[in-house]
Design an enzyme around this catalytic site. Structure first.
Site, PDB file in Angstrom:
ATOM      1  N   ASP A   1       0.828  -1.129  -0.202  1.00  0.00           N
ATOM      2  CA  ASP A   1       0.040  -0.042  -0.068  1.00  0.00           C
ATOM      3  C   ASP A   1       0.629   1.208  -0.097  1.00  0.00           C
ATOM      4  O   ASP A   1       2.088   1.343   0.529  1.00  0.00           O
ATOM      5  CB  ASP A   1      -0.953   0.083   1.214  1.00  0.00           C
ATOM      6  CG  ASP A   1      -1.819  -1.023   1.361  1.00  0.00           C
ATOM      7  OD1 ASP A   1      -2.198  -1.502   0.262  1.00  0.00           O
ATOM      8  OD2 ASP A   1      -2.651  -1.400   2.200  1.00  0.00           O
ATOM      9  N   ARG A   2       0.325   2.303  -0.491  1.00  0.00           N
ATOM     10  CA  ARG A   2       1.258   3.625  -0.646  1.00  0.00           C
ATOM     11  C   ARG A   2       1.749   4.007   0.561  1.00  0.00           C
ATOM     12  O   ARG A   2       2.986   4.259   0.521  1.00  0.00           O
ATOM     13  CB  ARG A   2       0.096   4.669  -1.000  1.00  0.00           C
ATOM     14  CG  ARG A   2       0.704   5.974  -1.268  1.00  0.00           C
ATOM     15  CD  ARG A   2      -0.222   7.067  -1.350  1.00  0.00           C
ATOM     16  NE  ARG A   2      -1.341   7.358  -0.551  1.00  0.00           N
ATOM     17  CZ  ARG A   2      -1.169   7.605   0.608  1.00  0.00           C
ATOM     18  NH1 ARG A   2      -0.263   8.198   1.157  1.00  0.00           N
ATOM     19  NH2 ARG A   2      -2.295   7.420   1.463  1.00  0.00           N
TER      20      ARG A   2
END
Length: 362
Positions: free
Chosen positions: A128-129
């Protein structure tokens, strides 16, 4: 008929494409085009110089006595291992792995391309970012196929570390709740009976009485698996914008008890995170200025031919994003207290050091 119409159809206000053409920012077949009535021909190549804004990216680094926020683009991405076939890096928080939305240069692949001249990399898995940690890329098709095959066959051992709210139990906690989509368009997940099989094993490393740092081994790889399972156990990740919120109910989704129907939960979560909440209002004077510049009666001196990007100012008078007051981005947007510590199989193993936030203070 006109290229400027094609260009401006993607924008939120009319006429920007026409203004860009009059300013000499549109090139057809390598030649500057300032004729707004030019009719595109089959095979024409059109280039449009436009001012692009990307979302900010940051990382907090502790130096003696203070914690400082750095722009990720000012910091090198640490290489864990590199061969002719494989590149393994330590992904910083806040960077997406690849181009998406308004992220292009501000991505792991973008930074590796611009700063390290590394291209042609194949993404083997994603983080995830806002998650940090071990990230693997293949450099060729054969390696890509080999690693993805072993991943699909469940041969990868995946170890993470996270910081959660509350005092986690001393005993190992195993969560095998199935996970499925809640808001498909936003990628938000939840525990649901008809979801996909998922299994996570949690073990407390230490606690300060308010938060706990927990080691997690996942045997499956569902989207947001650790975030959803820690929420279900009643220990959501500290500062998690998506899953550590009372929008999930009074107990923040513990035991999948939301105090509302699935449909109501879906609607409430969607409304909490909809993009309209972040929309910025353009300056009314800017809109009027654009209309004036787009008018046929307004003569504009074109930019010099081949005006290089390095010579362009940071503020662009016809850029809508330059003419709005940006909203303050909350700090928990940049970093999630979730770190991929180690990936391994019987043939290889890659790991990072424990992040600073996970180290127990003396």
């Amino acid at each position: 008929m006109m290229r400027v119409d094609v260009t401006s159809s993607r924008l939120s206000y009319r006429g920007k494409g026409k203004v860009a053409c009059k300013m000499g920012r549109i090139y057809v077949n390598g030649e500057q085009m300032t004729d707004v009535d030019y009719l595109l021909r089959n095979g024409d190549r059109v280039d449009h110089w436009a001012h692009r804004h990307e979302h900010p990216v940051r990382e907090w680094i502790t130096v003696p006595g203070i914690t400082v926020a750095f722009q990720i683009r000012d910091l090198p991405i640490r290489v864990i291992s590199e061969t002719d076939d494989l590149l393994v890096v330590e992904k910083p928080p806040s960077l997406p792995v690849h181009t998406c939305g308004q992220y292009a240069i501000h991505t792991v692949l973008g930074q590796l391309r611009v700063n390290e001249n590394k291209t042609g990399l194949r993404v083997l898995h994603r983080l995830d970012r806002a998650t940090s940690g071990v990230l693997l890329f293949a450099k060729n098709y054969e390696t890509d196929l080999e690693f993805k095959t072993t991943l699909k066959q469940g041969e990868w051992s995946k170890e993470y570390i996270c910081k959660v709210d509350g005092v986690f139990p001393d005993e190992e906690q195993i969560c095998e709740q199935p996970i499925g989509p809640l808001v498909i368009s936003m990628g938000i997940q939840c525990v649901r009976p008809d979801g996909k099989e998922a299994k996570s094993r949690f073990r407390k490393l230490w606690t300060d009485g308010t938060h706990s740092v927990v080691q997690v081994h996942i045997e499956t790889g569902r989207t947001h698996q650790i975030r959803v399972h820690s929420q279900f156990l009643g220990f959501p990740i500290v500062g998690d914008q998506l899953y550590n919120s009372t929008v999930w109910g009074p107990t923040k989704g513990k035991n999948a008890e939301y105090g509302k129907s699935f449909e109501e939960l879906c609607e409430d979560v969607r409304n909490t995170h909809k993009s309209e909440n972040w929309h910025e209002k353009p300056n009314p004077e800017f809109e009027l200025k654009m209309e004036r510049l787009a008018a046929d009666s307004t003569v504009i001196q074109p930019e010099p031919v081949g005006f290089h990007v390095d010579s362009r100012p940071e503020f662009d008078e016809i850029c809508q994003k330059c003419n709005v007051e940006s909203k303050k981005v909350p700090e928990n947007h940049y970093q999630l207290f979730l770190h991929c510590l180690k990936y391994q199989t019987s043939k290889w193993s890659f790991e990072t050091e424990i992040p600073e936030w996970a180290v127990q203070k003396a």
